[in-house]
Scaffold this motif. Structure first.
Motif, PDB file in Angstrom:
ATOM      1  N   ARG A 253       0.904  -1.029  -0.134  1.00 40.73           N
ATOM      2  CA  ARG A 253      -0.117  -0.142  -0.107  1.00 40.73           C
ATOM      3  C   ARG A 253       0.688   1.095   0.039  1.00 40.73           C
ATOM      4  NH1 ARG A 253      -3.051  -2.756   3.848  1.00 40.73           N
ATOM      5  NH2 ARG A 253      -2.084  -1.868   5.548  1.00 40.73           N
ATOM      6  N   ARG A 254       1.907   1.256   0.782  1.00 39.40           N
ATOM      7  CA  ARG A 254       2.935   2.478   0.856  1.00 39.40           C
ATOM      8  C   ARG A 254       3.677   2.854  -0.494  1.00 39.40           C
ATOM      9  NH1 ARG A 254       4.799   6.077   4.707  1.00 39.40           N
ATOM     10  NH2 ARG A 254       6.638   6.934   4.124  1.00 39.40           N
ATOM     11  N   PHE A 255       4.250   1.755  -1.163  1.00 43.54           N
ATOM     12  CA  PHE A 255       4.399   1.756  -2.557  1.00 43.54           C
ATOM     13  C   PHE A 255       3.664   2.422  -3.409  1.00 43.54           C
ATOM     14  CE2 PHE A 255       5.407  -0.224  -6.564  1.00 43.54           C
ATOM     15  CZ  PHE A 255       6.439   0.613  -6.861  1.00 43.54           C
ATOM     16  N   ILE A 256       2.342   1.816  -3.498  1.00 44.23           N
ATOM     17  CA  ILE A 256       1.435   2.248  -4.499  1.00 44.23           C
ATOM     18  C   ILE A 256       0.984   3.646  -4.194  1.00 44.23           C
ATOM     19  CG2 ILE A 256      -0.723   1.963  -5.681  1.00 44.23           C
ATOM     20  CD1 ILE A 256       1.100  -0.058  -6.410  1.00 44.23           C
ATOM     21  N   GLU A 257       0.553   3.939  -3.082  1.00 45.43           N
ATOM     22  CA  GLU A 257      -0.089   5.155  -2.736  1.00 45.43           C
ATOM     23  C   GLU A 257       0.929   6.461  -2.585  1.00 45.43           C
ATOM     24  OE1 GLU A 257      -1.937   4.592   0.973  1.00 45.43           O
ATOM     25  OE2 GLU A 257      -3.446   3.126  -0.077  1.00 45.43           O
ATOM     26  N   ARG A 258       2.364   6.062  -2.055  1.00 42.57           N
ATOM     27  CA  ARG A 258       3.267   7.259  -2.050  1.00 42.57           C
ATOM     28  C   ARG A 258       4.504   7.403  -2.638  1.00 42.57           C
ATOM     29  NH1 ARG A 258       3.491   8.606   3.962  1.00 42.57           N
ATOM     30  NH2 ARG A 258       4.209  10.656   3.282  1.00 42.57           N
ATOM     31  N   ARG A 259       4.789   5.997  -3.097  1.00 45.37           N
ATOM     32  CA  ARG A 259       6.249   6.120  -4.026  1.00 45.37           C
ATOM     33  C   ARG A 259       6.046   5.779  -5.533  1.00 45.37           C
ATOM     34  NH1 ARG A 259      10.387   5.332  -1.079  1.00 45.37           N
ATOM     35  NH2 ARG A 259      11.500   3.567  -2.030  1.00 45.37           N
ATOM     36  N   LEU A 260       4.970   4.803  -5.880  1.00 43.32           N
ATOM     37  CA  LEU A 260       5.064   4.363  -7.349  1.00 43.32           C
ATOM     38  C   LEU A 260       5.022   5.296  -8.395  1.00 43.32           C
ATOM     39  CD1 LEU A 260       4.549   2.188  -9.412  1.00 43.32           C
ATOM     40  CD2 LEU A 260       2.147   2.173  -8.988  1.00 43.32           C
ATOM     41  N   ALA A 261       4.486   6.604  -8.143  1.00 38.37           N
ATOM     42  CA  ALA A 261       4.359   7.712  -9.133  1.00 38.37           C
ATOM     43  C   ALA A 261       5.733   8.182  -9.466  1.00 38.37           C
ATOM     44  CB  ALA A 261       3.645   8.859  -8.340  1.00 38.37           C
ATOM     45  N   GLY A 262       6.745   8.176  -8.626  1.00 45.13           N
ATOM     46  CA  GLY A 262       8.063   8.639  -8.876  1.00 45.13           C
ATOM     47  C   GLY A 262       8.861   7.435  -9.445  1.00 45.13           C
ATOM     48  N   PHE A 263       8.669   6.340  -9.435  1.00 46.52           N
ATOM     49  CA  PHE A 263       9.389   5.018  -9.799  1.00 46.52           C
ATOM     50  C   PHE A 263       9.829   5.073 -11.091  1.00 46.52           C
ATOM     51  CE2 PHE A 263       9.492   0.788 -11.418  1.00 46.52           C
ATOM     52  CZ  PHE A 263      10.569   0.399 -10.737  1.00 46.52           C
ATOM     53  N   GLY A 264       8.956   5.316 -11.975  1.00 50.08           N
ATOM     54  CA  GLY A 264       9.256   5.043 -13.339  1.00 50.08           C
ATOM     55  C   GLY A 264      10.947   5.677 -13.769  1.00 50.08           C
ATOM     56  N   PRO A 265      10.671   7.041 -13.988  1.00 53.76           N
ATOM     57  CA  PRO A 265      11.838   7.855 -14.525  1.00 53.76           C
ATOM     58  C   PRO A 265      13.114   7.579 -14.029  1.00 53.76           C
ATOM     59  CG  PRO A 265       9.937   9.573 -13.819  1.00 53.76           C
ATOM     60  CD  PRO A 265       9.816   8.207 -13.206  1.00 53.76           C
ATOM     61  N   HIS A 266      13.286   7.242 -12.679  1.00 54.80           N
ATOM     62  CA  HIS A 266      14.713   6.908 -12.185  1.00 54.80           C
ATOM     63  C   HIS A 266      14.946   5.568 -11.709  1.00 54.80           C
ATOM     64  CE1 HIS A 266      14.082  11.380 -11.416  1.00 54.80           C
ATOM     65  NE2 HIS A 266      15.089  11.344 -12.147  1.00 54.80           N
ATOM     66  N   GLU A 267      14.065   4.433 -12.360  1.00 55.45           N
ATOM     67  CA  GLU A 267      14.420   3.135 -11.887  1.00 55.45           C
ATOM     68  C   GLU A 267      15.800   2.675 -12.209  1.00 55.45           C
ATOM     69  OE1 GLU A 267      12.363  -0.128 -14.193  1.00 55.45           O
ATOM     70  OE2 GLU A 267      11.197   1.749 -14.891  1.00 55.45           O
ATOM     71  N   ASP A 268      16.560   3.312 -13.205  1.00 54.64           N
ATOM     72  CA  ASP A 268      17.866   2.627 -13.346  1.00 54.64           C
ATOM     73  C   ASP A 268      18.787   3.607 -12.792  1.00 54.64           C
ATOM     74  OD1 ASP A 268      16.671   0.799 -14.889  1.00 54.64           O
ATOM     75  OD2 ASP A 268      17.447   1.546 -16.816  1.00 54.64           O
ATOM     76  N   ALA A 269      18.485   4.587 -12.035  1.00 55.95           N
ATOM     77  CA  ALA A 269      19.676   5.568 -11.285  1.00 55.95           C
ATOM     78  C   ALA A 269      19.874   4.803 -10.238  1.00 55.95           C
ATOM     79  CB  ALA A 269      18.876   6.993 -11.091  1.00 55.95           C
ATOM     80  N   MET A 270      21.171   5.381  -9.689  1.00 53.85           N
ATOM     81  CA  MET A 270      21.986   4.828  -8.446  1.00 53.85           C
ATOM     82  C   MET A 270      22.154   6.182  -7.708  1.00 53.85           C
ATOM     83  SD  MET A 270      24.140   1.831 -10.130  1.00 53.85           S
ATOM     84  CE  MET A 270      24.664   2.682 -11.701  1.00 53.85           C
ATOM     85  N   LEU A 271      22.325   6.355  -6.465  1.00 48.35           N
ATOM     86  CA  LEU A 271      22.777   7.216  -5.663  1.00 48.35           C
ATOM     87  C   LEU A 271      23.241   6.680  -4.440  1.00 48.35           C
ATOM     88  CD1 LEU A 271      19.702   9.839  -5.621  1.00 48.35           C
ATOM     89  CD2 LEU A 271      22.173  10.179  -6.522  1.00 48.35           C
ATOM     90  N   ALA A 272      24.455   7.031  -3.885  1.00 44.33           N
ATOM     91  CA  ALA A 272      25.192   6.487  -2.995  1.00 44.33           C
ATOM     92  C   ALA A 272      24.748   6.604  -1.485  1.00 44.33           C
ATOM     93  CB  ALA A 272      26.540   7.316  -2.644  1.00 44.33           C
ATOM     94  N   ASP A 273      24.017   7.831  -1.298  1.00 42.19           N
ATOM     95  CA  ASP A 273      22.985   7.882   0.001  1.00 42.19           C
ATOM     96  C   ASP A 273      21.743   7.461  -0.140  1.00 42.19           C
ATOM     97  OD1 ASP A 273      25.506   8.872   1.100  1.00 42.19           O
ATOM     98  OD2 ASP A 273      24.975  10.989   0.421  1.00 42.19           O
ATOM     99  N   ASP A 274      21.146   7.083  -1.121  1.00 43.62           N
ATOM    100  CA  ASP A 274      19.713   6.674  -1.314  1.00 43.62           C
ATOM    101  C   ASP A 274      19.784   5.415  -1.943  1.00 43.62           C
ATOM    102  OD1 ASP A 274      16.965   6.418  -1.460  1.00 43.62           O
ATOM    103  OD2 ASP A 274      16.873   8.554  -2.624  1.00 43.62           O
TER     104      ASP A 274
END
Length: 522
Positions: A253-274
């Motif tokens: 539920r948390r993923f769908i409601e609060r995180r999925l919207a931003g998933f697509g664009p940066h699904e291949d990105a990498m950040l050292a602190d995130d």
């Protein structure tokens, strides 16, 4: 009055409804959701007793990540607590010993296990009936029919399978056509991380709270390790992933409601602190059987249809679950048990000690050190660090693909034989020679530099092949192409890099530098 009768009469009625007298249902530790105990199609009825076996031999055979061992045992014990009197939960040295204690007589049913070894175990017991697999979208026989028809000389490809599953389950479809008039939005979902951002500006993922069962598991693991019964790698901090159905649903539920919207664009990105970015972190829940993939993709589709998430994010997630995850499961069984020994590139080098020990502090290369530390501390990274940092380095150095597969299996909380075998042998290490991919997935440091913030503070320069600041991925990439140039010459997608290889004036110097480095940490 109707419904009256003695307790003995009611027990007899329950036995008749559930099958022959003495029948029980065996739940493996990755079959923990309610869909493994429902009678729809073929399955045990609600009155059938349940057997669960916690086999210490599983932990003795491999040096698993400590967090993975904790998660699996916690999930099994939580499920047993939920089932109460219905379950006979046995802690034993082996499955055979546990079965002798939990169900010494009578027939048992079990849903199709998730590994060749477990299938061989249950098939070798005459009184066990194997029911169809659950926790996946496509029956094995249906995939085999599709693969036999579509394999051809070029091998199987995930994209065609993904289209077939989308049509079959009516996922993101508009009157028979793909929503948005495109099957795949991958080209929109390859954005690098935002410049100068240490993290994505999204709500954090769901994190569970430990309880007394987790305390018991941690004490048991401490004792077994102290007594020399088992040995682990990695760290076991607070449990980060769901161990119950309730927790898994909350995470979904948390993923769908609060995180999925931003998933697509940066699904291949990498950040050292995130390290988690907008990823769902639901793979371990799916692979433990706490979630069913059908409910995950349905939730993502509903979010898109309601207008709360963009199509490219919903499609990106659905492609991971209904496309790639399902494809890996199907290929595991379709290719057969000998697939694990594929080694088309004839790579035989052993994994170095610093890698198997998850010794991130020994590594200078910031990308590899950061990702190895993520694995050490959590037993998880998302798919791009797995493929383009860990797997790419192993491929460039010619490590034995079966050993690399075993490492991924042991060190990731979501790692199972069916998960890692096609992902590593086929995708990451190209050890099957192209049966499921069209090229090896490896790159020079430029890709990591473009898709991450790893390279800026690093001691190495992504553009350097030689010298003190030569990037180990850049030198390793050209060294790999040089070593495998004859085998890769037939791949259309490798023609340009192989042509560029011939133009390198400093190649001999780079190869000598690679040989001197050997298997020392980069």
């Amino acid at each position: 009055m109707a419904g009256t009768g003695t307790k003995a009469d009611r027990r007899k009625q329950r036995k008749r409804r559930s099958g022959s007298a003495g029948e029980a249902h065996w739940l493996f530790g990755d079959q923990l959701g309610p869909h493994f105990l429902t009678p729809a199609e073929e399955g045990p009825g609600p009155d059938v007793p349940v057997v669960m076996i916690e086999s210490r031999a599983v932990l003795r055979r491999r040096r698993f990540h400590r967090a993975k061992a904790h998660l699996v045992l916690s999930a099994m014990r939580h499920r047993a607590a939920e089932l109460g009197d219905r379950v006979h939960y046995v802690r034993a040295g082996t499955y055979g010993e546990g079965l002798a204690q939990a169900a010494p007589r009578g027939r048992l049913t079990v849903h199709h296990p998730t590994s060749w070894a477990a299938l061989g175990l249950v098939n070798g017991i005459d009184r066990v009936t194997v029911l169809p697999a659950r926790g996946f979208l496509v029956p094995l026989a249906d995939f085999r029919a599709w693969a036999d028809e579509h394999g051809g000389a070029q091998g199987l490809r995930q994209e065609g399978f993904y289209h077939w599953v989308r049509r079959r389950h009516d996922l993101l479809m508009d009157e028979g056509d793909p929503a948005g008039e495109r099957w795949n939005h991958d080209r929109d979902n390859r954005e690098p991380p935002p410049r100068d951002a240490a993290t994505l500006d999204v709500p954090g993922p769901y994190r569970p709270r430990e309880d007394e069962i987790d305390d018991e598991v941690r004490q048991d693991l401490d004792r077994w390790e102290r007594d020399g019964e088992v040995s682990f790698v990695g760290r076991d901090g607070p449990r980060l992933f769901p161990a119950t159905r309730r927790e898994a649903l909350a995470a979904l539920r948390r993923f769908i409601e609060r995180r999925l919207a931003g998933f697509g664009p940066h699904e291949d990105a990498m950040l050292a602190d995130d390290p988690v970015l907008s990823h769902s972190l639901l793979s371990s829940s799916l692979n433990l059987g706490l979630l069913d993939p059908a409910e995950c993709v349905a939730a993502a589709q509903d979010a898109w249809r309601s207008g709360s998430v963009p199509l490219r994010s919903a499609e990106g997630y659905i492609r991971q679950v209904a496309g790639w995850r399902e494809y890996m499961w199907q290929l595991y069984w379709y290719f057969g048990p000998d697939y694990r020994r594929e080694n088309a590139l004839e790579h035989t080098a052993p994994l170095p000690d610093w890698f198997t020990a998850l010794d991130a502090d020994a590594v200078t290369a910031r990308c590899l050190s950061t990702v190895l530390a993520q694995v050490r501390d959590t037993g998880w990274t998302h798919h791009i660090p797995r493929l383009m940092v860990l797997g790419s380095y192993a491929l460039q150095r010619g490590w034995h693909p079966e050993a690399v597969t075993d490492w991924f299996h042991r060190c990731f909380v979501d790692g199972y034989d069916w998960v890692m075998l096609p992902n590593v042998v086929g995708m990451s290490q190209y050890a099957d020679g192209g049966r499921m991919t069209t090229k090896p997935y490896t790159s020079a440091g430029a890709y990591i530099n473009r898709m991450s913030d790893f390279c800026g503070p690093c001691a190495y320069r992504p553009g350097d092949r030689v010298g003190e600041r030569a990037c180990p991925y850049t030198a390793g990439y050209w060294g790999f192409l040089h070593r495998q140039r004859d085998r890769l010459s037939g791949s259309a997608r490798m023609r340009r890099p192989l042509a560029n290889l011939k133009r390198l004036k400093d190649l001999d110097k780079a190869l000598r530098q690679l040989r001197r480095a050997g298997d020392a940490p980069p």
